[in-house]
Design a protein around this motif. Structure first.
Motif, mmCIF file in Angstrom:
data_model
loop_
_atom_site.group_PDB
_atom_site.id
_atom_site.type_symbol
_atom_site.label_atom_id
_atom_site.label_comp_id
_atom_site.label_asym_id
_atom_site.label_seq_id
_atom_site.Cartn_x
_atom_site.Cartn_y
_atom_site.Cartn_z
ATOM 1 N N HIS A 101 65.250 66.732 -35.094
ATOM 2 C CA HIS A 101 66.387 66.348 -34.250
ATOM 3 C C HIS A 101 66.869 67.475 -33.345
ATOM 4 O O HIS A 101 67.747 67.267 -32.514
ATOM 5 C CB HIS A 101 67.543 65.838 -35.121
ATOM 6 N N PHE A 105 61.884 63.898 -29.543
ATOM 7 C CA PHE A 105 61.088 63.389 -30.658
ATOM 8 C C PHE A 105 59.601 63.344 -30.323
ATOM 9 O O PHE A 105 58.755 63.746 -31.133
ATOM 10 C CB PHE A 105 61.584 61.994 -31.061
ATOM 11 N N GLY A 128 69.181 61.115 -38.572
ATOM 12 C CA GLY A 128 69.407 60.162 -37.497
ATOM 13 C C GLY A 128 70.889 59.972 -37.270
ATOM 14 O O GLY A 128 71.725 60.462 -38.035
ATOM 15 N N ILE A 173 64.305 56.038 -34.007
ATOM 16 C CA ILE A 173 63.380 56.984 -34.645
ATOM 17 C C ILE A 173 62.234 56.232 -35.305
ATOM 18 O O ILE A 173 61.058 56.596 -35.145
ATOM 19 C CB ILE A 173 64.122 57.841 -35.689
#
Length: 202
Positions: A101, A105, A128, A173
């Motif tokens: 993070h 990504f 996340g 994600i």
């Protein structure tokens, strides 16, 4: 396995260790921080490298775990390594705990995948951002679990290295991981973490 301290990342180190692939000869822990996970990998893997772009973290890792003959700690950025400090395509295992993070990504997963040897395994414990009602329900359940664990382990503590909050939502994600790393396994965990496991094709 003795614990020097406890926090959400340290809690999931056992899970990472359980995923060390059979026959693993070389492991790389990206964003190694104070070197705790690298030192634990060293009990299972013949050669371990801990890498972090933060000089203070690397110095701390060397002070605490520099006595281990099969572990090397290096100061470098896995996303920008012009000197080739890290060997692309050479590691049977690449771990990244609370690392992805901090970067884009796609860029992060591409870089980590390049470091893996054919047939190697990537293990990520990531963070996340909560967006949906389900996200917040999972977060509340995780907070309850965290409080229970703190009664056992004491208050959360960390190694004192820089941290940041995640900005990418959980669902995004998961979708990105499955698109960029075909065949990966993705699982939402308590304590505001997820597990991502990907075996690089041979």
């Amino acid at each position: 396995m003795p614990e020097a301290y406890w926090n959400h990342n340290v809690h999931y180190q056992r899970l990472v260790l359980d995923l060390v692939p059979e026959g693993c000869e070389r492991a790389l822990d990206v964003g190694c921080g104070d070197g705790l996970l690298a030192s634990r990998l060293a009990a299972r893997v013949p050669l371990v490298t801990g890498a972090d772009r933060n000089a203070e973290a690397v110095a701390m890792a060397r002070r605490q775990h520099g006595h281990l003959d099969n572990v090397t700690f290096v100061e470098c950025d896995y996303l920008d390594d012009p000197a080739g400090t890290l060997s692309e395509g050479k590691y049977d295992l690449v771990t990244a705990v609370a690392v992805l993070h901090h970067a884009d990504f796609r860029q992060a997963t591409d870089a980590l995948a390049r470091l893996l040897a054919p047939g190697g395994r990537l293990v990520v414990i990531g963070l996340g951002q909560d967006r949906s009602l389900v996200d917040w329900a999972v977060r509340l359940a995780g907070q309850a679990a965290s409080h229970a664990m703190q009664l056992r382990h004491g208050r959360k503590r960390g190694p004192g290295v820089p941290a940041m909050d995640a900005v990418m939502p959980w669902g995004e994600i998961r979708r990105a991981a499955r698109r960029l790393l075909p065949g990966c396994r993705f699982r939402r965990l308590l304590l505001r973490r997820y597990l991502l496991v990907w075996d690089k094709p041979r």
